[in-house]
Enzyme design. Sequence first.
Site, PDB file in Angstrom:
ATOM      1  N   HIS A 166       1.654  -1.350  -7.493  1.00  0.00           N
ATOM      2  CA  HIS A 166       2.026  -1.705  -6.117  1.00  0.00           C
ATOM      3  C   HIS A 166       0.774  -1.848  -5.245  1.00  0.00           C
ATOM      4  CE1 HIS A 166       5.542  -1.376  -3.042  1.00  0.00           C
ATOM      5  NE2 HIS A 166       4.662  -2.307  -2.693  1.00  0.00           N
ATOM      6  N   GLU A 186       8.253   4.947  -8.221  1.00  0.00           N
ATOM      7  CA  GLU A 186       6.799   4.820  -8.077  1.00  0.00           C
ATOM      8  C   GLU A 186       6.200   6.173  -7.701  1.00  0.00           C
ATOM      9  OE1 GLU A 186       5.936   1.685  -5.292  1.00  0.00           O
ATOM     10  OE2 GLU A 186       6.927   0.152  -6.486  1.00  0.00           O
ATOM     11  N   ARG A 217      10.191  -6.248  -4.125  1.00  0.00           N
ATOM     12  CA  ARG A 217      10.752  -4.908  -4.262  1.00  0.00           C
ATOM     13  C   ARG A 217      11.570  -4.860  -5.541  1.00  0.00           C
ATOM     14  NH1 ARG A 217       7.421  -3.957  -1.196  1.00  0.00           N
ATOM     15  NH2 ARG A 217       7.519  -2.958   0.869  1.00  0.00           N
TER      16      ARG A 217
END
Length: 322
Positions: free
Chosen positions: A287, A268, A239
């Site tokens: 991601h 994001e 993260r």
Amino acid sequence: MSSTRHIVYPDAEENLSKLITGERLARLEAMGRFAIYYGRPSRPEELIERIGDASAVVSGWGMSNDVLRATKNVQIISFTGFGVGTFIDVEEAARLGITVTHTLSTAETIAEHTMALMLAAARNITRLDRETRTGGWNTELPGFDLRGKTLGLIGFGRIAQQVVPLAQAFGMRVIAWTRNPDAERVTRFGIEFTDIDNMLTESDVLSLHLPFTPETEGLLTAERLRNTKPGVVIVNTARARILDESAMIELLASGHIAAAGLDVFSEEPLPPGHPLTTLDNVALTPHCGYNTPEANAALIDIAIDNLEAFFDGNPTNVATPS
């Protein structure tokens, strides 16, 4: 089948449509009426509407506390992935009487993605690819060998443990920091545990493998990042908020951090013109480290396992408040 039980998957990705068929669909329908919606809802109200009177939710994107409180009948949320605490307030869910479960099947997949980013950063793959495509032929830009380098793993859960043999196959020495070091794992994995500040000064490559919690937020402060070994490579498939992203960008620009391989970001998707997109010494992926056909199939299988176990009265893979 319970005639009153309703199970809903309100935010499925389109690539899962071929997986939730046949035996998997039959297992879901054996537990109750099943509905699936593809694509993320654009508003919380749309998510609440999709969930409706469901007693069980399968979710890949989680939900806010407002949505949790609005879904009066939900007993279980079967989350399809890692880092459930980032997407669902597990403590609030428990207070509301909602069981949250997770699927930890993609450790091997994310470990492979970690190594891919490490190699891309070490060998300047993204920059060389981009330059070669536009007519360049940059044979002067050196990479560096992973062999003989020290890899520091920040966190030592399932993903980090899967990274160890991959890194060792490249001839890397592996050290790790964890809040729960023990001698048995030192022997089993052939690693060394150390304190985090010593790791920063020893590691040629740092790879992050911590869940995001109040305790881990901002663990790698600007000061700690500045104390890393000059020329360090940072890989993050965990993260973004575990480290000071602004300080990392500053140190990437100065060259103190030689390169980075990143699958996670504070914002994001990355907005156009984000500083990370302007740096030559970063490899960026959106991601997606979990995303392979094999891992997606395993995620769905375990999510269904978790529902079956819950309704059988023996819940498994329960996420607990930190």
